[in-house]
Each structure stands twice: as structure tokens, then as C-alpha cells.
Design a protein around this motif. Sequence first.
Motif, short mmCIF file in Angstrom:
data_model
loop_
_atom_site.label_atom_id
_atom_site.label_comp_id
_atom_site.label_asym_id
_atom_site.label_seq_id
_atom_site.Cartn_x
_atom_site.Cartn_y
_atom_site.Cartn_z
N LYS A 7 13.30 67.83 55.64
CA LYS A 7 14.17 68.73 54.88
C LYS A 7 13.56 70.12 54.86
O LYS A 7 12.35 70.27 54.63
CB LYS A 7 14.35 68.20 53.46
CG LYS A 7 15.20 69.10 52.57
CD LYS A 7 14.36 69.88 51.58
CE LYS A 7 15.16 70.93 50.84
NZ LYS A 7 14.34 71.64 49.84
N GLY A 10 15.59 76.62 51.33
CA GLY A 10 16.26 77.90 51.53
C GLY A 10 15.43 78.96 52.22
O GLY A 10 15.89 79.64 53.15
N THR A 181 -0.88 73.44 39.72
CA THR A 181 0.16 74.10 38.93
C THR A 181 0.84 75.10 39.85
O THR A 181 0.39 75.31 40.98
CB THR A 181 -0.44 74.78 37.66
OG1 THR A 181 0.64 75.10 36.78
CG2 THR A 181 -1.22 76.04 37.99
P1 ADP Z 1 12.82 75.17 48.57
O1 ADP Z 1 13.76 76.32 48.64
O2 ADP Z 1 12.06 74.96 49.84
O3 ADP Z 1 13.47 73.91 48.06
P2 ADP Z 1 11.66 75.62 45.94
O4 ADP Z 1 11.66 77.03 45.49
O5 ADP Z 1 12.72 74.72 45.41
O6 ADP Z 1 11.68 75.61 47.54
O7 ADP Z 1 10.25 74.94 45.64
C1 ADP Z 1 9.05 75.56 46.05
C2 ADP Z 1 8.46 76.39 44.93
O8 ADP Z 1 8.08 75.53 43.85
C3 ADP Z 1 7.18 77.10 45.27
O9 ADP Z 1 7.42 78.34 45.89
C4 ADP Z 1 6.46 77.23 43.92
O10 ADP Z 1 6.55 78.52 43.37
C5 ADP Z 1 7.21 76.27 43.01
N1 ADP Z 1 6.31 75.34 42.31
C6 ADP Z 1 6.36 75.04 40.97
N2 ADP Z 1 5.41 74.19 40.63
C7 ADP Z 1 4.72 73.89 41.77
C8 ADP Z 1 3.60 73.04 42.05
N3 ADP Z 1 3.00 72.32 41.11
N4 ADP Z 1 3.16 72.98 43.34
C9 ADP Z 1 3.76 73.70 44.30
N5 ADP Z 1 4.83 74.51 44.09
C10 ADP Z 1 5.30 74.63 42.84
#
Ligand code: ADP
Length: 408
Positions: A7, A10, A181
Motif C-alpha cells: 500500500k 498519499g 513517538t
Molecule cells: P500515508 O499518507 O502514507 O497514509 P500518514 O500521514 O497517514 O501517511 O501516516 C504517516 C505519518 O504518521 C508520519 O508522517 C508521522 O508524522 C505520523 N506518525 C504519528 N505517530 C507516528 C509513529 N509513532 N511512528 C511513525 N509515524 C507516526
Amino acid sequence: MALIVQKYGGTSVGTVERIQHVAAKVAKEVAAGNQIVVTVSAMSGQTNKLIELATEIDEDLLPREYDVLVSTGEQVTIALLSMALNKIGCKAKSYTGSQIAIKTDSFFTKARIKSIDADRVQADLDDGNVIVVAGFQGVDDNGNITTLGRGGSDTTAVAMAAVLKAQECQIFTDVDGVYTTDPRIEPRARRLEQLTFEEMLEMASLGSKVLQIRAVEFAGKYSVPLRVLSSFEDGPGTLITYEDNIMERPKIAGIALNKDEAKLTILGVPDKPGVAHHILGPISEANMEVDMIVQNTGEDGTTDFTFTIHKNDYNKALDILLKTSERLGARKVSGDDRIVKLSLVGVGMRSHAGIANKMFASLAEEKINIRMISTSEIKISVVINERYAELAVRTLHEAFELENSTVA
Ligand code: ADP
Ligand code: ASP
Ligand code: MG
């Protein structure tokens, strides 16, 4: 030969170049002899843009039409990725959720997957195709388009992996794994080699949006091996696994921060049977989800009752509570939407005492006032003023030495 579901989020498909980069990564796996199903999100920012357009017409979004609208973002990226794959000689076919019969219930905007037509996908794979599936969407029994809630492409991927019995479900994103985190808040956060389903589930439900909660639930239920990796650099990422496979656990796996909750209190409610029901009943009837709940012991025949709900529901919940207060003859209603919930998560807590105390002491040292506390076997959550969110995360990260804790 292995069957792998990948997967890409975005950011990973945010431009044509990035889509071409994803195509090259997928083609490499195919060249290595693997069968690949790819799920993609909409290009970054696209879903938000579509929602903004809808709100210009009506703040009160019509759920069915919302789903028709926001599902279009993913239809763009599946077609583009499939084109990019075919262009480099890798046979590929794109499908929307309804085309491959990702059947869901009819809860528009937060539908749940019920079944997927795996035979059709498998036949296409066996014909030598890469299958590109639109994330985040499905179709109900009446043919209506549904969507799976924000971040729902993660769940599409895990569900595909479950029905196809894939060897692994790989979630490629803009960080190279799950960190102790959010690395955007604490640059010293460390990537975890692995963590358990239970820990990941708590982290996700307590605010770490790196994986959608339902994706983790699904992976746990159907034993789908799940890995979070970077789209942009090679590496092992983070494996979500079963507790039994991990020999020695650090006490704390990570810290989650949830900025989406608000707190409401009703003070001086006559303390008699049914109080909780009278207060929370109307809230749940209005379709609002309550998270933390605290009721004081009544000393003078009255009690105080505090709970948290999603920030989006704050005004609606406050109105309801004011009416309840009048009806019950309570003294006062108060609320605060400038709070955050901070949680320590780790299965190692089960066998280590004193973690809560250390958490409270560290926060006290920084003069951070705790407004609510809740605990379970593997997590401790506190509600604090939003002003201290980042400071509190960094303080606890340091206090529990998460930047250098060893992972088995
Ligand atoms: P995608 O668009 O690929 O689904 P998301 O924005 O939904 O990405 O998820 C990735 C983001 O999650 C990272 O950029 C980060 O800022 C955030 N994040 C929050 N908590 C965590 C964590 N514990 N470990 C890694 N990323 C995290
Ligand atoms: N595009 C949807 C969203 O932004 C689904 C996803 O990205 O997983 O929430
Ligand atoms: Mg996501």
C-alpha cells in the motif's frame, strides 16, 4: 514466488514522478518473481480538497454523496499507477472498490468491509497482472459507493492481504517505520524493529495515525503479517508481530498523542442510580463516541462527572449536556476543547511496576498539570492542556530513555 500486498499512501503517490517511482518499485518485485497487489491512496491533500469543496455547498455533509465524492481521489491514482506500470512493461490492471466487489456495510463515511471477491483477483494475478486496487472504498449491498474512514486505504490493503492469504502486507509511507513517538514532534524518536499487534492497536487508537485502527484490528484478527516501510528509502521498516515472537520487551514501546478530543464536565449532579446513563445516553443517541469517563465519589449527595469526546462533536455535546444538566438539577456544566491526551504504551508494563508514578513525577517536574488519568494493562493515558503537548512528549521520551531503549 510470494504474493505480497503493498500500500502506498498519499505522499508516496503525490506527483507523477512519485507514481513512476512506485511503479519502478513494484516492477522490481514482479521481476523477482512475486505476485503483487497494490493499493493506493489519493494524491496527498486531494481528499481534503474534495471535502472542502463539499463544505462550500453545505457544512452538513450528506454522507452518501460524501462517499461518492471522496472515493474519486483514489480512482485517479489507480489509473495513473496502472498506466505507469504498463508503460515500463509491467502488465497491470486497475480496479475500483466496487469493481472487485469490496463489499461493505452501509455506514457511509465509516463503512466496514464484509467480503472481497478474491477469486477474480487471484485469476488476474495468475494471468501475470499486477492488480492495482483503489484504497479507502467499497460498495454496499445496494450498489452504493462507501468509504472506510480517513486513512482507510491501510484497511483495504490489510483486507486484500487477508483474503488472498498474502505472505506480507507492506504499508509504504513517508516515514521508514513505526517510531517510539511521532518523529515530527520528537526528532529523537527511534524506529522500532517490531512491536506487537496489541501495542500497535493501542498506539493507533490513542492517536498515532501512522496506521488506521481498523487495519491493525483486521491484521490481528486474520493474522496478516504487517510491515510499515518508507516509500523513499530501502530498509527493514517495522514489523507488527505477535507477542510470543519477541523474547525481551522494553517496558514502553512508544508514546501516542491525540489532539482530537475535548473534555466536558457536569458538576453537582444528584448522586443516585442511573446518573451515568442519564448523562451519556443522550450523547450516544446523538451518535457521538465517548472515550475517557471519570466519576467522582459523591460525598454530599452530589457527584461530578467528566468525559471526553471528539473535538468535532464538542459544541453539539455541550448543548446536549446543558439540557441534561437542567433536567437533572445539576449545579454547572463546563468544557474544554484545548486539551490533548498523551499515552504511554507497552506490553512490558504488565511486568513492571512504578511506570505510572514515574510518568506523573516527570510531568510534575515540568509543572504540567494532569486533568484526567486512565489506565489499562498496557497503557497509561493522561489529559493535559494542549499548550504542553510537545513538551510532555519530549519529557516522557527522555524520562523513559526511549531514544536508546533496546528492542529485542
Ligand atoms: P500515508 O499518507 O502514507 O497514509 P500518514 O500521514 O497517514 O501517511 O501516516 C504517516 C505519518 O504518521 C508520519 O508522517 C508521522 O508524522 C505520523 N506518525 C504519528 N505517530 C507516528 C509513529 N509513532 N511512528 C511513525 N509515524 C507516526
Ligand atoms: N485518501 C483517504 C484519506 O485521505 C484514505 C487514505 O489515504 O488512506 O483519508
Ligand atoms: Mg495514512
